[in-house]
Design an enzyme around this catalytic site. Structure first.
Site, PDB file in Angstrom:
ATOM      1  N   CYS A 162      31.187  46.800  20.534  1.00 49.19           N
ATOM      2  CA  CYS A 162      29.941  46.394  19.893  1.00 49.19           C
ATOM      3  C   CYS A 162      29.357  45.201  20.622  1.00 49.19           C
ATOM      4  O   CYS A 162      29.363  44.072  20.116  1.00 49.19           O
ATOM      5  CB  CYS A 162      30.205  46.046  18.437  1.00 49.19           C
ATOM      6  SG  CYS A 162      30.889  47.440  17.583  1.00 49.19           S
ATOM      7  N   PRO A 207      48.768  35.973  47.761  1.00 43.91           N
ATOM      8  CA  PRO A 207      47.864  37.064  47.420  1.00 43.91           C
ATOM      9  C   PRO A 207      48.236  37.687  46.070  1.00 43.91           C
ATOM     10  O   PRO A 207      49.408  37.925  45.800  1.00 43.91           O
ATOM     11  CB  PRO A 207      48.092  38.086  48.541  1.00 43.91           C
ATOM     12  CG  PRO A 207      49.501  37.839  48.977  1.00 43.91           C
ATOM     13  CD  PRO A 207      49.752  36.364  48.795  1.00 43.91           C
TER      14      PRO A 207
HETATM   15  C1  LIG Z   1      44.468  33.024  41.355  1.00 39.41           C
HETATM   16  C2  LIG Z   1      45.299  32.353  42.350  1.00 39.41           C
HETATM   17  C3  LIG Z   1      45.858  33.093  43.373  1.00 39.41           C
HETATM   18  C4  LIG Z   1      45.637  34.571  43.570  1.00 39.41           C
HETATM   19  O1  LIG Z   1      44.307  34.884  43.796  1.00 39.41           O
HETATM   20  P1  LIG Z   1      43.910  36.370  44.276  1.00 39.41           P
HETATM   21  O2  LIG Z   1      42.430  36.316  44.337  1.00 39.41           O
HETATM   22  O3  LIG Z   1      44.411  37.300  43.232  1.00 39.41           O
HETATM   23  O4  LIG Z   1      44.575  36.580  45.585  1.00 39.41           O
HETATM   24  C5  LIG Z   1      46.689  32.427  44.271  1.00 39.41           C
HETATM   25  N1  LIG Z   1      46.929  31.104  44.145  1.00 39.41           N
HETATM   26  C6  LIG Z   1      46.403  30.364  43.141  1.00 39.41           C
HETATM   27  C7  LIG Z   1      46.731  28.933  43.056  1.00 39.41           C
HETATM   28  C8  LIG Z   1      45.573  30.961  42.224  1.00 39.41           C
HETATM   29  O5  LIG Z   1      45.034  30.225  41.244  1.00 39.41           O
END
Ligand SMILES: *Cc1c(COP(=O)(O)O)cnc(C)c1O
Length: 463
Positions: free
Chosen positions: A391, A321
Site C-alpha cells: 500500500c 566486496p
Molecule cells: C557496505 C560496506 C562494504 C561492502 O560494500 P559493497 O558495495 O557491497 O561491496 C564494505 N566495507 C564497508 C566498510 C562497508 O560499509
C-alpha cells in the site's frame, strides 16, 4: 542510459512516457549473461533453469516470491576474488549484503574472511563456524555489549570509527587482559558512486574519522598510546556500485600519505591498509563491471606506486566486496498478478512481492532488469513497470523495462542480480512474509533461509 524511442510502442501512445530506459533488447527471450548468474539458461521448453532446475519446478516446490541463489556461482566468485588478490592480500566478504549460516560455511571453505557490523551478524558468523580471527567487526555505533562479545570471541580486527570508540575498545580489551587488533576507519574525502567520483567530498557523514584537519592523525596518536590496542592499519571505504577505479586511486594515495606521516611522527610503519568494498555489478545491460583480477591489479599497482614514492614498505592490502560477490548470484522469482495497461503511458505489472523483498528501487532509485521466465514469447515488447502489492505508490521493483505484450496473470517473471541488499534489507511491511532463500546447485535445491510464516508474525506480537 538514455531515454529513447523503442520500435514497438508503447502501443497506442502518441507521446513517449517519461522514463529512464533504453530500447528493448532485439530478442526478449535471450537472457543477457551479464545480469544472470552463471548456471542460468533456458531449457528446450523455453523455461529458465538455474543449476539445472526449471523455474516452474522451483515455484511449485518453494512458492513465490523467492530468491534463488546459484551456489556454484557464489563459490566461483569467492575463488575468483581470493585468487585475484593472492596470498599477500585478504578478501573480506561484507556480510551485510547477505548473510546466512550456509553462506558463512561457503566463505570459510573458499578461503574468504568476513566483515560483520552487528551482534546479529557476529552471532551468525560464529555459529556457522567462521574462525574469529577471520572476522572484522565494523560499525559507527557498536554497543559496549557488542564490543565485549567481539573482543571475547577474539575477532581478527575491530575497525574503530570514532574517538569514543578508541577508548571504549581499549578499555574493554585491557580489562580482559588482551591487546585487540584494530584498524582506524578514515574518511578520505572521496565519494564514489557508479560512474562518477568526487575527490573533494566533504566529510559531512556519520562514518569514519576525517583525514582533513588532522583528526585521523590524532586518532592514530591516541590508538598507539593505549595498551589495549594493537593498531594494524588504516581503513577507507568510499562508496558503492563503483565502476571507475579513479576514486580508489585517490583514496589509496591519501591513505598511503597518512601511513607516511605516521612513520615520520611515530617511527612505525603500519602493516595493513583496507580499501573497503563498493565494486559495481551489472544490474542492466548498460553496466560493465570489472573482473576481480583487473580490480586486484589496479589496486595493488596504485598502492605499490604510492608506497615507492613515499619510501614505505608496501602494506598488506585487504578489500571488502559484498555486492560484487553475492549480488549477481541470485534472482527473485515472482508470479504475475494484476496487469493494468495505462493508455499512452505504460503497463503496470503487479507481482506477489515488492518493496518488502526489494527496497532498493524505492530507496536508491536502483535499476533492475526483468524477464519472462516460465516460457518464451514471440509477442511484441511492451513497456512495463513492475510493481509490488504493498500500500505505497513508491512500491516499484523495476521502474522501466520491456516484457512481451502477451504477458498474463500466472506467468513467472524474474528479476536478476538481487543477491545483495534485497533479502538483507527485507521488511514485514503490510505484514508481508519475508521470502525464502533457496540455494541451487547441480540439480539440487535446498532452503537456506526459510520463508516466514504467519505464525512467525504472531509469535513476535505478544498481545
Ligand atoms: C557496505 C560496506 C562494504 C561492502 O560494500 P559493497 O558495495 O557491497 O561491496 C564494505 N566495507 C564497508 C566498510 C562497508 O560499509
Amino acid at each position: 542510459m538514455s531515454r529513447s524511442a523503442h520500435p514497438a510502442g508503447p502501443r497506442h501512445a502518441d507521446v513517449l512516457p517519461e522514463g529512464h530506459y533504453s530500447a528493448p533488447a532485439a530478442d526478449l527471450n535471450v537472457l543477457d549473461e551479464k545480469v544472470w548468474s552463471r548456471t542460468v539458461t533456458r531449457d528446450a521448453d523455453g523455461a529458465l533453469t538455474v543449476g539445472g532446475i526449471a523455474v516452474a519446478r522451483l515455484a511449485e516446490e518453494f512458492g513465490t516470491p523467492a530468491y534463488f541463489l546459484d551456489e556454484s556461482d557464489f563459490r566461483a566468485r569467492c575463488r575468483a576474488w581470493a585468487d585475484a588478490f593472492g596470498p599477500d592480500a585478504d578478501v573480506f566478504y561484507a556480510g551485510k549484503a547477505f548473510l546466512s549460516r550456509a553462506v558463512v560455511r561457503w566463505l570459510k571453505e573458499e578461503g574468504l574472511n568476513l566483515d560483520v557490523c552487528s551482534g546479529g551478524e557476529l552471532t551468525t558468523a560464529l555459529d556457522a563456524g567462521m574462525p574469529a580471527d577471520r572476522i572484522a567487526f565494523h560499525g559507527n555505533n557498536k554497543t559496549v555489549a557488542e564490543i565485549e562479545r567481539a573482543v571475547e570471541a577474539g575477532v581478527g580486527r575491530i575497525v574503530l570509527d570514532s574517538f569514543q570508540e578508541i577508548v571504549r575498545v581499549a578499555h574493554i580489551a585491557q580489562r580482559r587482559g588482551v591487546r585487540q587488533r584494530v584498524q582506524i576507519r578514515v574518511t578520505v574525502g572521496v565519494e564514489a558512486h557508479t560512474h562518477e567520483f568526487i575527490a573533494t567530498a566533504h566529510e559531512d557523514q556519520k562514518f569514519g574519522i576525517a583525514l582533513a584537519d588532522g583528526q585521523a592523525a590524532e586518532a592514530v596518536r591516541r590508538a598507539l598510546s593505549l595498551d589495549g590496542l594493537e593498531l594494524i592499519g588504516v581503513h577507507s571505504h568510499i562508496g558503492s556500485q563503483i565502476f571507475d577505479m579513479a576514486g580508489f586511486e585517490v583514496s589509496a594515495r591519501r591513505v598511503v600519505q597518512l601511513l607516511a606521516e605516521i612513520r615520520d611522527e611515530h617511527g612505525v610503519e603500519l602493516p595493513e591498509i583496507d580499501l573497503g568494498g563498493g565494486l559495481g555489478i551489472a544490474y542492466t545491460a548498460d553496466d560493465d563491471p570489472r573482473e576481480p583480477h583487473e580490480i586486484a591489479k589496479a589496486l595493488s599497482d596504485i598502492v605499490t606506486r604510492e608506497c615507492e614514492a613515499a619510501k614505505l614498505r608496501t602494506p598488506r592490502i585487504s578489500v571488502e566486496p559484498g555486492r560484487a560477490i553475492v549480488g549477481p548470484t541470485a534472482f527473485t522469482l515472482y508470479e504475475v498478478g494484476t496487469i493494468k495497461p495505462l493508455e499512452g503511458l505504460r503497463t503496470y505489472v503487479s507481482v506477489d512481492g515488492g518493496m518488502s523483498d526489494n527496497i532498493r528501487t524505492a530507496l536508491y532509485d536502483a535499476e533492475y532488469s526483468v524477464a519472462l521466465v516460465s516460457r518464451t514469447s514471440d509477442a511484441e515488447p511492451m513497456l512495463v513497470r513492475v510493481v509490488g502489492k504493498h500500500c505505497e505508490s513508491g512500491d516499484i521493483v523495476v521502474k522501466d523495462a520491456f516484457l512481451p505484450a502477451d504477458l498474463a496473470p500466472g506467468d513467472l517473471i524474474a528479476v536478476p542480480a538481487t543477491g545483495a541488499y534485497c533479502r538483507s534489507m527485507a521488511s514485514n511491511y503490510n505484514h508481508a512474509l519475508r521470502p525464502p532463500v533457496v540455494a541451487v546447485r547441480e540439480g539440487e535445491a535446498r532452503v537456506i533461509v526459510r520463508r516466514e510464516t504467519e505464525e512467525d508474525l504472531l509469535r513476535l506480537d505478544v498481545g
